[in-house]
Write an enzyme that holds these catalytic residues in place. Sequence first.
Site, PDB file in Angstrom:
ATOM      1  N   VAL A  48       0.834  -1.205   0.000  1.00 42.32           N
ATOM      2  CA  VAL A  48       0.000   0.000   0.000  1.00 42.32           C
ATOM      3  C   VAL A  48       0.870   1.258   0.000  1.00 42.32           C
ATOM      4  O   VAL A  48       0.495   2.264  -0.610  1.00 42.32           O
ATOM      5  CB  VAL A  48      -0.944   0.015   1.221  1.00 42.32           C
ATOM      6  CG1 VAL A  48      -1.717   1.329   1.297  1.00 42.32           C
ATOM      7  CG2 VAL A  48      -1.911  -1.162   1.155  1.00 42.32           C
ATOM      8  N   GLU A  49       2.008   1.213   0.635  1.00 42.34           N
ATOM      9  CA  GLU A  49       2.837   2.406   0.777  1.00 42.34           C
ATOM     10  C   GLU A  49       3.741   2.641  -0.434  1.00 42.34           C
ATOM     11  O   GLU A  49       3.435   3.462  -1.295  1.00 42.34           O
ATOM     12  CB  GLU A  49       3.649   2.315   2.078  1.00 42.34           C
ATOM     13  CG  GLU A  49       2.741   2.311   3.309  1.00 42.34           C
ATOM     14  CD  GLU A  49       3.515   2.226   4.606  1.00 42.34           C
ATOM     15  OE1 GLU A  49       4.410   3.070   4.814  1.00 42.34           O
ATOM     16  OE2 GLU A  49       3.237   1.319   5.408  1.00 42.34           O
ATOM     17  N   MET A  50       4.846   1.909  -0.556  1.00 44.55           N
ATOM     18  CA  MET A  50       5.750   2.113  -1.693  1.00 44.55           C
ATOM     19  C   MET A  50       5.732   0.954  -2.678  1.00 44.55           C
ATOM     20  O   MET A  50       6.086   1.127  -3.846  1.00 44.55           O
ATOM     21  CB  MET A  50       7.175   2.354  -1.196  1.00 44.55           C
ATOM     22  CG  MET A  50       7.341   3.681  -0.473  1.00 44.55           C
ATOM     23  SD  MET A  50       9.055   3.919   0.054  1.00 44.55           S
ATOM     24  CE  MET A  50       9.009   5.635   0.587  1.00 44.55           C
TER      25      MET A  50
END
Length: 304
Positions: free
Chosen positions: A117-119
């Site tokens: 979800v983040e990077m």
Amino acid sequence: MNKYLIYIFILFNINNASELITPIPKIINYDIKKAVLGKKLFYEIKLSHDNSTSCASCHILEDGGDDNIEVSYGINGKKGTRNSPTVFNARYNYYQFWDASVKTLEEQAYGPMHNPVEMGSNFGEIIGKLKNDKYYYDVFNKIYGEINENNIIDAIVEFEKTLITPNSKFDKYLNGNKNILTKIEKIGYSNFKKYGCISCHNGINIGGNLIQKIGIISSYKSEDLGRYVITKNNKDKYYFKVPSLRNVNITAPYFHDGKIKTLSEAVSLMAKYQIGFHITNDELESIIAFLKTLTGDQSLLIKN
């Protein structure tokens, strides 16, 4: 635990409470070359799969070290599930992440790069991108000899170690300037101890060193089960890292879910959920005045 037993415990420890918070040192040692490289990596979108997201996307250094929204967004506009904590003074946290799943800055730096979800990236992809960038190729070879996973993390962490905010008004008070606090700020500090806030928010980071249940006295409605997600132990449901209160006046919204918009509401709800006591408006006002003295100095952050 019965709320009155908790209160007795709090009263028993008040006399020693003044020793439970220590000031941030004004000078720290770090490798300036590694830190400057780490700062560039901190702002580098190449660390994400779609070249859209950097560490600085969720940790805005010009605005409290967080992103001031309920929950953060990552690659492809994916919405996270937790509020981004400030990166300032993270070196003084005993635990990292809301679920206290890691302890070191190295482990913390590793996580977001691989989080889908983040990077949403991986080191094979990241290293390939950095090797194709002349700046990174030259600087990594000059400092470390090569670009690899450990060296990328090492540089980022060296920069994050510099993100301290000393010289807050309260630090100056702890360092001997007993006249710097106003009357209401001193009353607020007294109430902060009186109601046991200091039992969880203590140490150099005034938090970050304990894991505690949200909703000890009254249940806090949350779909997030906290450390239970990591441990699968029923005893860990709704347990989270106690956040640092440093710079708390500029890091709204609050709590792990980011649903609490104001400092006033956060303090009132903590009194309700954690100690089960109603605090008066005057007491609330004084505690907030004290909390505002915890905003530190960012002028020491490296400018390169």
